[in-house]
Write a protein that holds these residues in place. Structure first.
Motif, short mmCIF file in Angstrom:
data_model
loop_
_atom_site.label_atom_id
_atom_site.label_comp_id
_atom_site.label_asym_id
_atom_site.label_seq_id
_atom_site.Cartn_x
_atom_site.Cartn_y
_atom_site.Cartn_z
N ILE A 298 0.84 -1.20 0.00
CA ILE A 298 0.00 0.00 0.00
C ILE A 298 0.87 1.25 0.00
N LEU A 299 1.88 1.25 0.87
CA LEU A 299 2.78 2.40 0.94
C LEU A 299 3.44 2.65 -0.41
N GLU A 300 3.82 1.58 -1.08
CA GLU A 300 4.49 1.71 -2.38
C GLU A 300 3.51 2.14 -3.47
N GLU A 301 2.43 1.39 -3.64
CA GLU A 301 1.52 1.60 -4.76
C GLU A 301 0.76 2.92 -4.66
N GLN A 302 0.40 3.31 -3.44
CA GLN A 302 -0.37 4.54 -3.26
C GLN A 302 0.54 5.76 -3.10
N LYS A 303 1.85 5.50 -3.11
CA LYS A 303 2.83 6.59 -2.95
C LYS A 303 2.50 7.45 -1.73
N VAL A 304 2.27 6.74 -0.61
CA VAL A 304 1.93 7.41 0.66
C VAL A 304 3.10 8.30 1.07
N THR A 305 2.80 9.54 1.44
CA THR A 305 3.85 10.47 1.87
C THR A 305 3.91 10.60 3.39
N VAL A 306 2.75 10.53 4.05
CA VAL A 306 2.69 10.64 5.52
C VAL A 306 1.89 9.45 6.04
N TRP A 307 2.51 8.73 6.98
CA TRP A 307 1.94 7.47 7.48
C TRP A 307 1.82 7.56 8.99
N TYR A 308 0.59 7.35 9.50
CA TYR A 308 0.32 7.44 10.94
C TYR A 308 -0.16 6.07 11.41
N THR A 309 0.61 5.44 12.31
CA THR A 309 0.27 4.09 12.72
C THR A 309 0.48 3.93 14.22
N ALA A 310 0.58 2.69 14.70
CA ALA A 310 0.61 2.43 16.14
C ALA A 310 1.80 1.56 16.51
N PRO A 311 2.27 1.66 17.75
CA PRO A 311 3.41 0.84 18.20
C PRO A 311 3.20 -0.66 18.02
N THR A 312 1.98 -1.13 18.24
CA THR A 312 1.71 -2.56 18.08
C THR A 312 2.01 -3.00 16.65
N ALA A 313 1.55 -2.23 15.68
CA ALA A 313 1.80 -2.57 14.28
C ALA A 313 3.29 -2.49 13.95
N ILE A 314 3.96 -1.49 14.48
CA ILE A 314 5.39 -1.34 14.22
C ILE A 314 6.16 -2.53 14.78
N ARG A 315 5.82 -2.94 15.99
CA ARG A 315 6.52 -4.09 16.58
C ARG A 315 6.25 -5.37 15.80
N ARG A 316 5.07 -5.49 15.21
CA ARG A 316 4.79 -6.66 14.37
C ARG A 316 5.62 -6.62 13.09
N LEU A 317 5.80 -5.42 12.54
CA LEU A 317 6.65 -5.30 11.35
C LEU A 317 8.10 -5.63 11.69
N MET A 318 8.52 -5.26 12.90
CA MET A 318 9.89 -5.53 13.32
C MET A 318 10.16 -7.03 13.42
N ARG A 319 9.13 -7.82 13.66
CA ARG A 319 9.30 -9.27 13.80
C ARG A 319 9.47 -9.97 12.45
N MET A 320 9.12 -9.27 11.36
CA MET A 320 9.14 -9.88 10.04
C MET A 320 10.54 -9.82 9.43
N ASP A 321 10.89 -10.87 8.76
CA ASP A 321 12.19 -10.93 8.07
C ASP A 321 12.00 -10.43 6.64
N ILE A 322 11.90 -9.10 6.50
CA ILE A 322 11.66 -8.48 5.20
C ILE A 322 12.72 -7.41 4.95
N ASP A 323 13.37 -7.49 3.82
CA ASP A 323 14.33 -6.46 3.44
C ASP A 323 13.54 -5.36 2.73
N VAL A 324 13.04 -4.42 3.51
CA VAL A 324 12.06 -3.46 3.01
C VAL A 324 12.62 -2.62 1.87
#
Length: 577
Positions: A298-324
């Motif tokens: 979504i961030l890529e395709e929609q060319k999001v410029t400002v992203w507002y999210t939550a610590p829970t989601a961020i910590r879940r992303l941190m657990r993923m083995d993804i070379d962003v």
């Protein structure tokens, strides 16, 4: 006092709206914000929906995309400001036809679907009060909120109505209409088809003249016990929504903004609907729930410029083995912000390394109506800090020993106390629904007591210590759980941590941590001892957890906050047995 780790703000492709925090803080006046809004003709009133939709639709931004909705199946639908005006006008006319008046409460019980956004804004245009409910609620929490709010209208889907609301109808004496978003056939005089009603409604509506102090929003807090509190906000809250969009979220005309918060939560209304539209930018709405690769796409395709999210989601992303950076093109993204719980320093560092920019944490509550303390795009980031107060907000660390007297201010850097805000900002809640005494108890003289403990460093940055009722008293020491959780998060095996005080006959309470592990680590006794030793080395034996329990998931509220109270209750039950 945390170490003075500093991350300089990245160079922005656009100049931040607030280039000099100190200068703006000194000169700011709330009266100036009205000059950037249109208000009603003659400035005799203020209506949030008018500022969010109509003033853009009748101006140069009429053809600009206001809302881009991405359905769970990947299809999308767009609404320009002109189209959004027409649809919200139709809904306001539907309310008038049904006899719904100024001040009546209209609720939504849906996921992130277009009808929710149209309902919210159309309700405000009618002078009625908008109240969102989480679609995940069961029948009893839904009943409590509809009943306490005296809701006249509920907008929901056929499935949610059938599963969660139909059995409540005999108990809801104030509820006159249920409007189903996805049926064409009217069931009876009370269970109606929203598409059919909208199809018959006019696409023009004169916004009801609302005063700044007229009720606009009703949010129910998600407590773990007892009846929910109904938090009342007024149309003047628009000033906070607007100025935080300008200074904190740093909205610019060509921004594409994505707020991941569920619309049932106050963030999903204040910043998932109102603030971006008030700035006339494009608001991205994603129906699907969390999925790491979907979110990056979504961030890529929609060319999001400002992203507002939550610590829970961020910590879940941190657990993923993804070379962003290798797998996704996120060059459009210039700003990431977080709210919900204090953001651990490790998450800020992870974002700097993985995404090329720090995450800007900010702090506020349902009761404050908008962001109160924040890290800003032009200001150096101190990982783990809440940041500095919004211009127009006076924040302090106090000792409210006597609520009738002016509280004593704590001015020594690093000393913790109660975080308080000087009362009177535009989005300050105006009451708890039908609970005046409870509301009064939130104030010490002219200060709103937030219930949080914090400290302030010598440079004016605020640091979260913990909820006042979360503080652990162990062997004469006062331990803030957030401090311990931050250190645990720095261990390479730890994905998330929640720290509580466990009853102990010798120490009063002992520090216990519940820990979830990253996917490539296994819960073993050796790892348990290793994490304990790591914490003792960093925190000292008085503060480090005496017990660590591995768990697959931590209990959280719908808005993503860790429910430490539930963990404490479980431990007390074990001790009593």
């Amino acid at each position: 006092m945390p170490e003075k780790e500093i991350i300089e703000p990245p160079v922005q492709p656009v100049s931040p709206n607030m280039a000099n925090y100190e200068q703006e803080y000194k000169s700011f006046r709330w009266e100036q914000v009205l000059d950037e809004l249109s208000g009603f003709p003659g400035r005799e009133g203020l209506n949030i929906a008018h500022e969010a939709v109509d003033r853009h639709a009748v101006g140069k931004k009429g053809a600009k995309v206001a809302l881009r909705w991405i359905a769970e199946n990947g299809t999308s639908r767009e609404f320009t400001y002109n189209e959004l005006k027409q649809e919200t006008d139709r809904f306001a006319n539907v309310l008038v036809k049904l006899g719904i008046q100024k001040g009546d409460v209209v609720c939504t019980l849906t996921g992130r679907i277009p009808e929710l956004y149209i309902t919210a804004l159309g309700t405000l245009k009618n002078g009625s009060v908008y109240c969102p409910l989480f679609s995940i609620y069961g029948p009893e929490p839904i009943y409590q909120r509809l009943s306490k709010g005296k809701a006249k209208v509920l907008v929901t889907t056929e499935t949610l109505y059938r599963k969660k609301v139909a059995g409540l109808m005999d108990r809801l004496e104030h509820l006159k209409y249920v409007l189903l978003t996805d049926v064409e056939k009217e069931q009876n005089d009370h269970i109606r088809s929203l598409p059919k009603l909208m199809g018959r409604a006019k696409s023009s509506f004169k916004v009801v003249a609302t005063a700044p102090e007229d009720r606009a929003l009703l949010h129910f807090t998600s407590g773990t016990t007892g009846m929910p509190k109904g938090v009342v906000h007024v149309h003047q809250a628009a000033l906070t929504h607007y100025i935080t969009g300008k200074y904190v979220l740093d909205f610019h005309p060509d921004d594409r903004f994505w707020c991941t918060a569920d619309p049932g939560w106050v963030t999903g209304t204040s910043y998932g609907i109102l603030a971006p539209l008030m700035h006339g930018i494009t608001n991205i709405v994603v129906e699907a729930e969390f999925d790491a690769r979907l979110w990056y796409s979504i961030l890529e395709e929609q060319k999001v410029t400002v992203w507002y999210t939550a610590p829970t989601a961020i910590r879940r992303l941190m657990r993923m083995d993804i070379d962003v950076r290798k797998e996704y093109d996120l060059r459009a993204l210039r700003l990431i912000l977080s709210v919900g719980e204090p953001l651990n320093p490790e998450a800020v560092r992870w974002a700097q390394k993985t995404l090329g920019m720090p995450i800007l944490d900010n702090w506020w509550q349902t009761e404050t109506g908008g962001i109160m303390i924040a890290n800003y795009p032009s200001m150096p980031v101190r990982p783990g800090s809440m940041g500095k107060p919004l211009p127009g907000i006076k924040a302090a660390i106090i000792t409210p020993d006597n609520k009738e007297a002016e509280p004593a201010l704590i001015n020594t850097p690093g000393d913790s106390g109660h975080l308080a805000l000087k009362a009177g900002w535009p989005s300050m809640f105006r009451g708890y629904l039908d609970e005046h005494e409870r509301y009064v108890k939130c104030f010490a003289n002219s200060w709103y007591l937030t219930g949080d403990l914090a400290s302030r460093d010598e440079d004016g940055y605020f640091w979260f210590v913990g909820r006042a009722d979360d503080i652990i008293k162990t062997a004469g020491h006062m331990v803030g759980p957030f401090e311990v959780e931050n250190i645990l998060m720095e261990h390479p095996a730890v994905a998330e941590a929640a720290v509580i005080g466990k009853p102990d006959p010798m120490m009063g309470e002992l520090v216990k941590a519940f820990v979830t592990l990253k996917s490539n680590f296994e819960a073993t006794e050796e790892l348990n001892l290793e994490i304990k030793g790591f914490a003792r080395e960093r925190l000292g034996p008085a503060v480090a957890p005496k017990e660590i329990e591995f768990t697959d998931e931590l209990p959280k509220t719908r808005s993503g906050k860790i429910m430490r109270r539930l963990l404490r209750d479980q431990e007390r039950e074990k001790v009593e047995k």
